[in-house]
Design a protein around this motif. Structure first.
Motif, PDB file in Angstrom:
ATOM      1  N   LEU A 128       0.828  -1.209   0.000  1.00  0.00           N
ATOM      2  CA  LEU A 128       0.000   0.000   0.000  1.00  0.00           C
ATOM      3  C   LEU A 128       0.866   1.263   0.000  1.00  0.00           C
ATOM      4  N   VAL A 129       1.864   1.305   0.852  1.00  0.00           N
ATOM      5  CA  VAL A 129       2.757   2.475   0.918  1.00  0.00           C
ATOM      6  C   VAL A 129       3.522   2.646  -0.389  1.00  0.00           C
ATOM      7  N   ALA A 130       4.067   1.558  -0.925  1.00  0.00           N
ATOM      8  CA  ALA A 130       4.814   1.638  -2.185  1.00  0.00           C
ATOM      9  C   ALA A 130       3.905   2.081  -3.329  1.00  0.00           C
ATOM     10  N   GLY A 131       2.722   1.518  -3.396  1.00  0.00           N
ATOM     11  CA  GLY A 131       1.783   1.872  -4.466  1.00  0.00           C
ATOM     12  C   GLY A 131       1.304   3.308  -4.386  1.00  0.00           C
ATOM     13  N   ILE A 132       0.937   3.754  -3.183  1.00  0.00           N
ATOM     14  CA  ILE A 132       0.461   5.128  -3.020  1.00  0.00           C
ATOM     15  C   ILE A 132       1.583   6.119  -3.290  1.00  0.00           C
ATOM     16  N   SER A 133       2.784   5.826  -2.818  1.00  0.00           N
ATOM     17  CA  SER A 133       3.891   6.753  -3.066  1.00  0.00           C
ATOM     18  C   SER A 133       4.224   6.808  -4.556  1.00  0.00           C
ATOM     19  N   TYR A 134       4.123   5.668  -5.242  1.00  0.00           N
ATOM     20  CA  TYR A 134       4.355   5.659  -6.688  1.00  0.00           C
ATOM     21  C   TYR A 134       3.315   6.525  -7.393  1.00  0.00           C
ATOM     22  N   LEU A 135       2.053   6.326  -7.064  1.00  0.00           N
ATOM     23  CA  LEU A 135       0.990   7.103  -7.694  1.00  0.00           C
ATOM     24  C   LEU A 135       1.118   8.591  -7.387  1.00  0.00           C
ATOM     25  N   ALA A 136       1.438   8.915  -6.138  1.00  0.00           N
ATOM     26  CA  ALA A 136       1.527  10.325  -5.740  1.00  0.00           C
ATOM     27  C   ALA A 136       2.726  11.028  -6.357  1.00  0.00           C
ATOM     28  N   PHE A 137       3.905  10.435  -6.216  1.00  0.00           N
ATOM     29  CA  PHE A 137       5.121  11.130  -6.626  1.00  0.00           C
ATOM     30  C   PHE A 137       5.452  10.946  -8.107  1.00  0.00           C
ATOM     31  N   ILE A 138       5.357   9.744  -8.606  1.00  0.00           N
ATOM     32  CA  ILE A 138       5.785   9.496  -9.976  1.00  0.00           C
ATOM     33  C   ILE A 138       4.669   9.839 -10.966  1.00  0.00           C
ATOM     34  N   GLU A 139       3.479   9.343 -10.725  1.00  0.00           N
ATOM     35  CA  GLU A 139       2.368   9.615 -11.636  1.00  0.00           C
ATOM     36  C   GLU A 139       1.764  10.998 -11.402  1.00  0.00           C
ATOM     37  N   GLY A 140       1.458  11.309 -10.135  1.00  0.00           N
ATOM     38  CA  GLY A 140       0.783  12.571  -9.831  1.00  0.00           C
ATOM     39  C   GLY A 140       1.657  13.796  -9.980  1.00  0.00           C
ATOM     40  N   LEU A 141       2.861  13.743  -9.430  1.00  0.00           N
ATOM     41  CA  LEU A 141       3.738  14.913  -9.436  1.00  0.00           C
ATOM     42  C   LEU A 141       4.800  14.869 -10.529  1.00  0.00           C
ATOM     43  N   GLY A 142       4.900  13.766 -11.227  1.00  0.00           N
ATOM     44  CA  GLY A 142       5.841  13.674 -12.344  1.00  0.00           C
ATOM     45  C   GLY A 142       7.305  13.635 -11.934  1.00  0.00           C
ATOM     46  N   VAL A 143       7.606  13.101 -10.752  1.00  0.00           N
ATOM     47  CA  VAL A 143       9.000  12.979 -10.324  1.00  0.00           C
ATOM     48  C   VAL A 143       9.702  12.000 -11.260  1.00  0.00           C
ATOM     49  N   ARG A 144      10.826  12.413 -11.780  1.00  0.00           N
ATOM     50  CA  ARG A 144      11.567  11.557 -12.707  1.00  0.00           C
ATOM     51  C   ARG A 144      12.406  10.548 -11.935  1.00  0.00           C
ATOM     52  N   LEU A 145      12.407   9.328 -12.434  1.00  0.00           N
ATOM     53  CA  LEU A 145      13.186   8.256 -11.821  1.00  0.00           C
ATOM     54  C   LEU A 145      14.415   7.975 -12.665  1.00  0.00           C
ATOM     55  N   PRO A 146      15.460   7.411 -12.053  1.00  0.00           N
ATOM     56  CA  PRO A 146      16.613   6.984 -12.852  1.00  0.00           C
ATOM     57  C   PRO A 146      16.186   5.902 -13.853  1.00  0.00           C
ATOM     58  N   ARG A 147      16.970   5.736 -14.904  1.00  0.00           N
ATOM     59  CA  ARG A 147      16.678   4.697 -15.903  1.00  0.00           C
ATOM     60  C   ARG A 147      16.637   3.327 -15.233  1.00  0.00           C
ATOM     61  N   THR A 148      15.762   2.467 -15.759  1.00  0.00           N
ATOM     62  CA  THR A 148      15.673   1.106 -15.242  1.00  0.00           C
ATOM     63  C   THR A 148      16.348   0.147 -16.210  1.00  0.00           C
ATOM     64  N   LEU A 149      16.746  -1.012 -15.705  1.00  0.00           N
ATOM     65  CA  LEU A 149      17.382  -2.021 -16.541  1.00  0.00           C
ATOM     66  C   LEU A 149      16.395  -2.611 -17.538  1.00  0.00           C
ATOM     67  N   ALA A 150      15.137  -2.700 -17.170  1.00  0.00           N
ATOM     68  CA  ALA A 150      14.096  -3.235 -18.033  1.00  0.00           C
ATOM     69  C   ALA A 150      12.849  -2.356 -17.887  1.00  0.00           C
ATOM     70  N   PRO A 151      12.143  -2.111 -18.988  1.00  0.00           N
ATOM     71  CA  PRO A 151      10.967  -1.226 -18.927  1.00  0.00           C
ATOM     72  C   PRO A 151       9.889  -1.682 -17.948  1.00  0.00           C
ATOM     73  N   TRP A 152       9.771  -2.986 -17.721  1.00  0.00           N
ATOM     74  CA  TRP A 152       8.739  -3.478 -16.830  1.00  0.00           C
ATOM     75  C   TRP A 152       9.078  -3.233 -15.355  1.00  0.00           C
ATOM     76  N   LEU A 153      10.287  -2.805 -15.051  1.00  0.00           N
ATOM     77  CA  LEU A 153      10.658  -2.463 -13.676  1.00  0.00           C
ATOM     78  C   LEU A 153      10.225  -1.024 -13.411  1.00  0.00           C
ATOM     79  N   LEU A 154       9.083  -0.865 -12.843  1.00  0.00           N
ATOM     80  CA  LEU A 154       8.566   0.481 -12.568  1.00  0.00           C
ATOM     81  C   LEU A 154       9.296   1.110 -11.408  1.00  0.00           C
TER      82      LEU A 154
END
Length: 154
Positions: A128-154
């Protein structure tokens, strides 16, 4: 970890220092955010004020005696484990392991350190914490993440 009603004075209670840290961190964040432009100011200002208010509430609970003291048997070991967990989380993010899996594992470790031993509860709260933080920061606020090794690694 033991929990007991606490009769210690204000300055001897661990929650007093956690509350002071929250008030200080939130106050500094709100003060710094007040210098941002109108578009960028809202989120950090609200978050800073919220942290400061929650810190003040925590201190107030100690003052009126409605909180219990949580005592870890070995505070140095808990601090070391929490620090190592954060460093591993940062390393996982920077090495391209995505956001969700490292954050989920970090939350599991923190919950374990805080005494959650029921596996289903631990996994559900961490997810729940990981999912909500992902939705809030990455999806909602558009925080950019470092490149991932594989696209399916969100």
């Amino acid at each position: 970890m033991t929990t007991s009603p606490d009769t210690r004075p204000l300055l001897a209670h661990s929650d007093t220092y956690v509350g002071l840290a929250l008030v200080l961190t939130g106050g500094i964040a709100a003060w710094l955010a007040s210098g941002f432009d109108a578009y960028s100011r809202t989120y950090p200002l609200v978050l800073g004020c919220l942290l400061a208010i929650l810190g003040a509430v925590l201190i107030l609970r100690v003052v009126i005696g409605t909180t219990t003291h949580v005592s870890f048997a070995t505070p140095a070991q808990v601090t070391g484990a929490a620090s190592a967990t954060i460093l591993l989380w940062i390393a996982a993010l920077t090495q391209g392991l995505g956001y969700l899996l490292p954050t989920f594992l970090m939350q599991c470790a923190f919950l374990w350190l805080c005494g959650v031993r029921a596996p289903v509860k631990l996994v559900l709260i961490a997810a729940l914490v990981a999912g909500i933080s992902y939705l809030a920061f990455i999806e909602g606020l558009g925080v950019r993440l470092p490149r991932t090794l594989a696209p399916w690694l969100l």
